[in-house]
Motif scaffolding. Structure first.
Motif, short mmCIF file in Angstrom:
data_model
loop_
_atom_site.label_atom_id
_atom_site.label_comp_id
_atom_site.label_asym_id
_atom_site.label_seq_id
_atom_site.Cartn_x
_atom_site.Cartn_y
_atom_site.Cartn_z
N ALA A 172 3.22 6.46 9.16
CA ALA A 172 3.25 4.69 10.35
C ALA A 172 4.67 4.70 9.56
CB ALA A 172 1.89 4.06 10.84
N GLY A 173 5.29 4.47 9.27
CA GLY A 173 6.17 4.08 8.65
C GLY A 173 7.73 5.08 9.29
N PHE A 174 7.35 5.80 8.58
CA PHE A 174 8.71 7.13 9.75
C PHE A 174 7.85 7.04 10.66
CE2 PHE A 174 8.66 11.62 11.94
CZ PHE A 174 9.92 11.75 11.21
N GLU A 175 6.99 6.92 11.30
CA GLU A 175 7.08 6.58 13.28
C GLU A 175 8.02 6.40 13.73
OE1 GLU A 175 6.52 9.14 15.02
OE2 GLU A 175 4.67 10.06 13.79
N LYS A 191 0.17 15.74 10.06
CA LYS A 191 1.22 14.92 10.34
C LYS A 191 2.80 14.51 9.75
CE LYS A 191 -1.18 12.59 13.87
NZ LYS A 191 -0.56 12.73 15.22
N VAL A 192 2.22 14.59 8.57
CA VAL A 192 4.21 15.16 7.05
C VAL A 192 3.84 16.72 8.19
CG1 VAL A 192 4.12 15.37 5.36
CG2 VAL A 192 2.72 13.84 5.49
N HIS A 193 2.70 17.46 8.15
CA HIS A 193 4.19 18.61 8.89
C HIS A 193 4.89 17.97 9.67
CE1 HIS A 193 5.17 22.53 9.92
NE2 HIS A 193 3.97 22.83 10.92
N GLU A 194 4.03 17.69 10.56
CA GLU A 194 4.95 17.88 12.48
C GLU A 194 6.03 16.62 12.14
OE1 GLU A 194 3.04 16.17 15.59
OE2 GLU A 194 1.29 16.37 14.52
N GLN A 195 6.40 15.60 11.55
CA GLN A 195 7.05 14.56 10.93
C GLN A 195 8.42 15.66 9.78
OE1 GLN A 195 5.36 11.37 8.82
NE2 GLN A 195 4.68 10.35 10.28
N ILE A 196 7.87 16.57 9.08
CA ILE A 196 9.61 17.73 8.42
C ILE A 196 10.19 17.71 9.59
CG2 ILE A 196 9.80 19.28 7.16
CD1 ILE A 196 6.89 18.77 5.26
N VAL A 197 9.94 18.15 10.51
CA VAL A 197 9.63 19.40 11.64
C VAL A 197 10.83 18.21 12.46
CG1 VAL A 197 9.80 20.74 13.29
CG2 VAL A 197 8.57 21.26 11.79
N LEU A 230 9.28 11.68 2.44
CA LEU A 230 9.13 12.18 0.85
C LEU A 230 7.75 11.47 0.11
CD1 LEU A 230 12.65 11.82 0.12
CD2 LEU A 230 11.73 13.56 0.71
N ALA A 231 7.34 10.10 0.49
CA ALA A 231 6.99 8.82 -0.21
C ALA A 231 5.13 9.99 0.50
CB ALA A 231 6.23 8.04 0.20
N ALA A 232 4.93 10.13 1.63
CA ALA A 232 3.79 10.88 2.49
C ALA A 232 3.80 12.05 1.98
CB ALA A 232 4.16 10.63 4.35
N SER A 285 1.14 -0.31 -0.13
CA SER A 285 -0.27 0.19 -0.04
C SER A 285 0.75 1.05 -0.05
CB SER A 285 -0.69 -0.05 1.43
OG SER A 285 -1.46 -1.13 1.66
N PRO A 286 1.93 1.92 -0.92
CA PRO A 286 2.69 2.20 -1.22
C PRO A 286 2.19 3.90 -1.11
CG PRO A 286 2.67 0.91 -2.81
CD PRO A 286 1.75 0.77 -2.31
N LYS A 287 0.89 3.35 -1.57
CA LYS A 287 -0.16 5.09 -2.36
C LYS A 287 -1.20 5.50 -0.78
CE LYS A 287 1.41 5.70 -6.53
NZ LYS A 287 2.46 6.87 -6.53
N SER A 288 -0.68 4.51 -0.22
CA SER A 288 -1.93 5.09 1.48
C SER A 288 -0.91 6.30 2.13
CB SER A 288 -2.27 3.71 2.51
OG SER A 288 -2.44 3.83 3.60
#
Length: 788
Positions: A628-631, A658-664, A647-649, A619-622
């Motif tokens: 979850a993978g990043f976490e 969540k992507v914004h949080e993970q970038i920081v 990058l995929a997200a 499910s790479p487009k999820s």
């Protein structure tokens, strides 16, 4: 007539014309002056010079020179033509037309003058004059197809449709050889002729022409659209429906294919017929139309008119349950579903209508089911569960309503009651009872809902047990294909075999697996972040238990895990023992029925990979899978893999909260652990991590995001989490800002609950007042009263 020039000067004059056409104005003026030096009263040269000067923006001088040119040679068509061009440039079309007509009298065969005149005539909507011009142009050059088409257009604009069609037909008769199928101009002419036929009102003739002459037309879309339109106009409904289905298959987003001028009448007839019969699925049959706002607004109006009229009571057909108000109850039911639907939600109106329907028909399972859904949308899971249970008791033989009742019980965290409800339709002889039978039947919706209920209750071991069961079901499916590799080939069922192989290749991108896997990963992340409460299999640390209580719970969990390990070791060299209940089949004993060992894991991130790896692979487009993978990877300090997920997200949704949080967080992690990252990996990370502008600080990046998404609750909460992370000294301000989201117009009770949980995780003093405000805003919701 034009004044004569010698050969050299004639050549120069042609140069002036060419310079004008090529917009080489300076050269044109220079060449004109050379002619005028010897022939100062040469009208045509003066006219061309005036035309060039006009193009240079010297309008007044150009007009003055144009008049001089006419005075020098009143009988020159060039002078009059230029004079007309000057007026056209000045947008004085009436005077331009007069000048062109003078020029045309002097030079009747000039196609250029004739064309300029015709263009001005159609611009001025002088269709009679335009028609005369086009007839003359066709007479002069009948071998050019464009002239035939233009005459047809002139006749068409003048209201002479039949004559326009006749012109095109005449031209077709002049062709010695049929045009090529790839001839675009002919293709367009055919379609134009078809439109002329249709506009005359002869729809059948238009359809016949379309299916003959336009059979292989290049504009296939237009042919399909017109065919559907003609069939509908001719009343050939079945054929028209097929034609429109073809168009919808080509472009399902084009709303015109769904629209019809007679929609309201058709909807009125359909609704009246269905409501008279009391068909429960009427709304379900029509809700796909709600993507069209006009239709969405029309349908409830028709139903309300049905209720307000006497028609709902004037029905002589047999009534359900002997009720004489079948039509009215069906109409109220429709409106309740309408107002409960997410595209037209008004829960108060929905509840009012469903109560009226139940009053007329108190024994309807469907009505009570919808009422339960309405309370679910209110956020009152307890009331929803109670009403769904009432619906179940109205028909205890209905497996569907039994399943719904169990699901609503699980959503209300009534796990034992849900098992009992499901047990009404499981095999009584199954060893292990209803739960074991549900496992055998691979009832994944129940296992997933049950697991999520236990997770909400803080019983992480049981939750992991359920999610692992779902994982094992997919493992069984994976293994089951093995026997088919030889069987299918032997039996010659090749197509079915290939289909099965392709289905198996995408087995774990199924929503059932994704939902269970993401839930399991979430629990393992929680266990990693709060290790002191990781094995309690009970209430976790969500409500701020003190350290002593958490240590006590952890000690208990470790003891239970150690006991389970000792029992497993003692039986290691013994054959598997089985137990029997009644006359049921033998079952192996489960050495971890409550998932204690699963919850007591010392390597939660390693265990999480069991669920995460298939998610990322299939499910790479999820975006949820990538998040979850990043976490997981960021906690394992696998920075390259974390960046890959990030990058995929971001490619799927860079503005996702969540992507914004993970970038920081990724940026902060790299700054903190940069020295521990291998040089080659660090080089790759620096080259690939482009999600943050180099000149922007993290605080500025976060503030800009917050400003951009200040109306979004989810985005606001994410930005405030980041702000508190970047500047712990702003904690008080962040808490107040989180509490302020209750004032956002778009906030939902689910988002309010998330905000409350965030405040509680920060042990904020704002939590109590926020909870009170939320409870006042959603008085029917119980989600806030359950958060003690």
């Amino acid at each position: 007539m034009p004044q004569p020039l010698n050969s050299k000067e004639s050549s120069l004059f042609r140069t002036v014309v060419r310079n004008y056409e090529d917009k080489q104005y300076k050269k044109g003026i220079k060449a004109a002056d050379q002619i005028l030096k010897k022939n100062p009263k040469h009208g045509d040269t003066l006219a061309m010079k005036a035309l060039i000067m006009n193009s240079q923006g010297k309008t007044e001088e150009a007009f003055a020179l144009g008049k001089v040119a006419l005075q020098c040679d009143m009988k020159s068509h060039v002078c009059w033509h230029v004079y007309g061009l000057l007026y056209r440039a000045a947008k004085n079309f009436e005077e331009a037309i007069k000048a062109y007509k003078f020029a045309l009298k002097l030079e009747p065969d000039s196609s250029q003058i004739q064309r300029d005149l015709a263009l001005l005539q159609v611009q001025m909507r002088d269709y009679q004059g335009y028609l005369v011009s086009r007839r003359q142009m066709l007479t002069q050059r009948s071998h050019i197809r464009q002239n035939w088409t233009a005459l047809a257009v002139a006749l068409h604009l003048n209201g002479e449709l039949s004559e326009a069609e006749g012109v095109l037909t005449t031209y077709e008769g002049t062709l010695k050889n049929p045009p090529s199928k790839t001839d675009f101009e002919n293709s367009e002419a055919v379609m134009y002729k078809n439109s002329l036929i249709a506009e005359q009102g002869d729809t059948q003739k238009a359809l016949d022409h379309l299916e003959s002459a336009a059979k292989h037309n290049l504009d296939r879309l237009a042919v399909l659209e017109l065919r559907a339109q003609y069939l509908a106009q001719l009343g050939q409904k079945e054929e028209a429906a097929k034609a429109y289905r073809t168009l919808i298959d080509r472009n399902s987003e084009y709303k015109t294919y769904y629209d019809g001028d007679e929609f309201r009448d058709a909807a009125d007839k359909y609704l009246n017929r269905m409501l008279d019969k009391g068909v429960p699925s009427t709304f379900a049959n029509l809700k796909h139309l709600y993507s069209n706002s006009s239709k969405k607004n029309i349908l409830p109006v028709i139903v309300q008119q049905y209720i307000d009229s006497d028609k709902s009571a004037a029905n002589d057909e047999p009534k359900r349950n002997g009720d004489t108000s079948k039509g009215a109850s069906a109409a109220y039911y429709f409106l309740a579903q309408h107002y409960n639907y997410y595209l037209s939600r008004d829960l108060d109106a929905a509840l009012e209508n469903i109560e009226k329907a139940i009053e007329l028909e108190p024994d309807s399972v469907d009505f009570h089911l919808t009422k339960a859904r309405i309370w679910k949308h209110y956020g009152n899971t307890q009331k929803a569960s109670e009403i769904m249970e009432q619906a179940r008791t109205l028909d205890t033989r209905d497996r569907h309503i039994n399943t719904k009742a169990a699901k609503y019980q699980l959503r209300n965290d009534e796990t034992e009651a849900a098992i009992k409800t499901m047990g009404m339709f499981t095999r009584a002889e199954t060893v292990g009872g209803p739960l074991a039978d549900l496992h055998d039947m691979q009832c994944m919706w129940f296992l997933t809902e049950d697991g999520q209920s236990y997770a909400r209750q803080g019983k992480l071991g049981l939750a992991l047990k359920r999610f692992t069961s779902v994982y094992n079901v997919f493992d069984v499916w994976q293994e089951d294909q093995f026997d088919f590799h030889s069987f299918s080939l032997r039996k010659g069922q090749i197509r079915a075999y290939v289909d099965m192989m392709r289905w198996e290749d995408h087995l774990r991108d199924h929503p059932f697996f994704s939902r269970a896997a993401l839930s399991a990963v979430g629990i393992y992340l929680n266990i990693h972040d709060k290790p002191l409460s990781n094995g309690t299999n009970g209430i976790g640390d969500a409500n701020g238990d003190d350290a002593a209580e958490r240590k006590k719970a952890a000690k208990k969990a470790r003891k239970e895990a150690q006991k389970a390990e000792r029992e497993a070791a003692a039986k290691k060299n013994e054959p598997n023992k089985s137990t029997k209940e009644g006359d049921g089949e033998a079952k192996k004993k489960d050495d971890d029925p409550d998932g204690v060992k699963l919850a007591a894991t010392t390597e939660p991130m390693t265990d999480a990979m069991k669920f995460l790896a298939p998610l990322l692979q299939f499910s790479p487009k999820s975006i949820d899978a990538q998040i979850a993978g990043f976490e997981v990877y960021i906690r394992r300090k696998k920075y390259l893999l974390a960046l890959k997920c990030l990058l995929a997200a971001a490619a799927l949704g860079k503005e996702h909260p969540k992507v914004h949080e993970q970038i920081v967080r990724f940026k902060l992690a790299m700054e903190k652990d940069m020295e521990s990252v291998p040089p080659k990996s660090l080089e790759i990370i620096k080259s690939e991590f482009k999600l943050l502008p180099e000149s922007t600080s993290l605080s500025q990046f976060n503030d800009e995001y917050l400003k951009k998404h200040q109306d979004s609750v989810q985005s606001t909460l994410s930005a405030l989490r980041v702000r508190r992370l970047l500047a712990p000294d702003t904690a008080t301000r962040c808490e107040k800002d989180v509490a302020a989201v209750i004032k956002l117009p778009s906030i939902t009770f689910e988002e309010a609950r998330e905000a409350l949980e965030l405040l509680r995780s920060w042990q904020s003093s704002e939590a109590a007042s926020f909870k009170s405000s939320a409870a006042a805003k959603w008085p029917k919701a119980t989600v806030f009263s359950s958060l003690t």
